[in-house]
Enzyme design. Structure first.
Site, PDB file in Angstrom:
ATOM      1  CG  ASP A   1      -2.105  -0.970   1.013  1.00 37.04           C
ATOM      2  OD1 ASP A   1      -2.699  -0.951  -0.076  1.00 37.04           O
ATOM      3  OD2 ASP A   1      -2.401  -1.736   1.942  1.00 37.04           O
TER       4      ASP A   1
ATOM      5  CG  ASP B   1      -7.795  -3.670  -3.159  1.00 40.74           C
ATOM      6  OD1 ASP B   1      -8.186  -4.712  -3.715  1.00 40.74           O
ATOM      7  OD2 ASP B   1      -8.319  -3.221  -2.132  1.00 40.74           O
TER       8      ASP B   1
END
Length: 395
Positions: free
Chosen positions: A115, A174
């Site tokens: 992330d 994602d």
């Protein structure tokens, strides 16, 4: 013939006037939203501890939920502040943004998951875009180096999470969102291997994540030894074979970004296919704010996800830059529909309420009963990004 030409001329003038009126309405909406955001985020800033980041808000308890800077959403709050500042030039907004970057910078070397793009590019990348401060560029470069350590040559992809009892080597849709960090650094003087990683990851995802109808699995679990696929599953959706709402728009946004950097027609084609899946889906509501899962069993009573709507609006506005004719018009129109909905009392919180967050009604992870029908920092970020993009490209 003269009569026909007069009628044609009249229609052209009327159409131009209507288009101008629509532009003025959108300009007014954007300006009002940005002024509201500047004031509302002062409310939020007054509630967040100095060493933490906002995460969500529980209205029933009047309780702000915060996180440390390692939480995957830690970059969205400072990023939103910078986007607001870019529009309003509000000094207090800039001051708060600077404070939050200062506590976040240490995460530029974090390698615990994929992330880093969300954490460091949405924050420091946005700050650099607005200020051109070279110190922010260096942070982004370091973050790209950190993210690249999660690339696994055997599976030709970036491993999203570490192995666990649920997954051996998971790659989630994602992850497409974090490739912008790698591509930007590679394009702006950084190591070219980051571009190669981003392209390889995109191609692997294109091969393994999508179904025949262009919907996406959430998680593809790989065999790290052989590069094969153990299974295709969900973590936050209704079922393994369902279309988790936010996952679909992560893919839309990700392939649009990859086309921006590479001009590879395969990525543009995939982005258009995902857009068609979304906009033509029988379970897409009229206001274009998706249900948390397109296959949720309780539609039309199922929870909506404002974050998915905001991400989709921002992605479509960029995708419209690369398309023509009706396709382009449809993408802009859908984005306008979303932005108008998110700006309405149905989704935008009253000033001073909602813990200081902008948008109501997002869904983090319904299967885990986590952040269900609550505000989320990434919903706010992509809402403001979409407003900024509309102003930059279409006004």
């Amino acid at each position: 013939m003269r009569k026909f030409n007069f009628v044609l001329f009249f229609l052209m003038v009327a159409g131009a006037a209507l288009a101008q009126s629509d532009k003025q309405a959108m300009q007014q909406l954007i300006d009002e939203d940005m002024q509201f955001a500047a004031q509302q985020y002062k409310v939020l800033a007054g509630k967040v501890p100095a060493t933490e980041m906002p995460r969500s808000y529980i209205a029933a308890k009047d309780s702000l939920v915060t996180s440390n800077t390692k939480w995957w959403c830690s970059g969205f709050y400072p990023g939103t502040l910078w986007l607001i500042y870019g529009h309003t030039k509000d000094a207090a907004t800039k001051e708060e943004a600077l404070k939050r970057l200062a506590i976040l910078e240490k995460e530029k070397t974090y390698t615990g998951n994929h992330d880093l793009g969300f954490m460091m590019y949405c924050s420091f990348g946005t700050a650099y875009d607005i200020t051109k401060d070279p110190a922010y560029k260096e942070v982004v470069f370091t973050a790209a180096r950190s993210l690249s350590t999660r690339y696994r040559p055997s599976i030709k992809a970036i491993q999203s999470w570490d192995s666990s009892k649920n997954f051996k080597c998971p790659v989630i849709i994602d992850n497409m969102m974090n490739l912008e960090l790698l591509e930007w650094v590679s394009k702006n003087g950084g190591d070219k291997k980051y571009h190669e990683i981003a392209v390889t990851h995109s191609n692997t995802t294109l091969q393994n994540h999508f179904r025949a109808d262009n919907s996406s699995y959430h998680v593809v679990d790989y065999n790290l030894a052989t590069g094969g696929v153990w299974g295709k599953k969900t973590h936050q959706g209704f079922a393994d074979e369902s279309a988790w709402g936010r996952g679909q728009v992560w893919g839309l946004y990700g392939y649009t970004v990859m086309y921006r950097f590479t001009k590879d027609g395969a990525y543009l084609n995939q982005a258009n296919k995902i857009a068609a899946y979304l906009l033509n889906h029988p379970n897409m509501p009229a206001d274009k704010i998706p249900y948390w899962d397109f296959d949720a069993p309780d539609i039309p009573r199922a929870k909506r996800d404002a974050s998915a709507g905001a991400i989709m609006a921002s992605a479509l506005l960029e995708l419209a830059q690369y398309t023509k004719g009706k396709q382009r018009t449809d993408y802009i129109s859908a984005s306008e529909t979303i932005l108008k909905a998110l700006s309405s009392p149905a989704y935008r919180a009253p000033l001073g309420s909602n813990g200081g967050f902008l948008l109501l009604h997002s869904v983090g992870s319904l299967p885990h009963q986590s952040e269900v029908d609550q505000p989320l920092t990434y919903a706010d970020y992509y809402f403001i990004e979409a407003l900024s993009r509309y102003k930059k490209w279409y006004l």
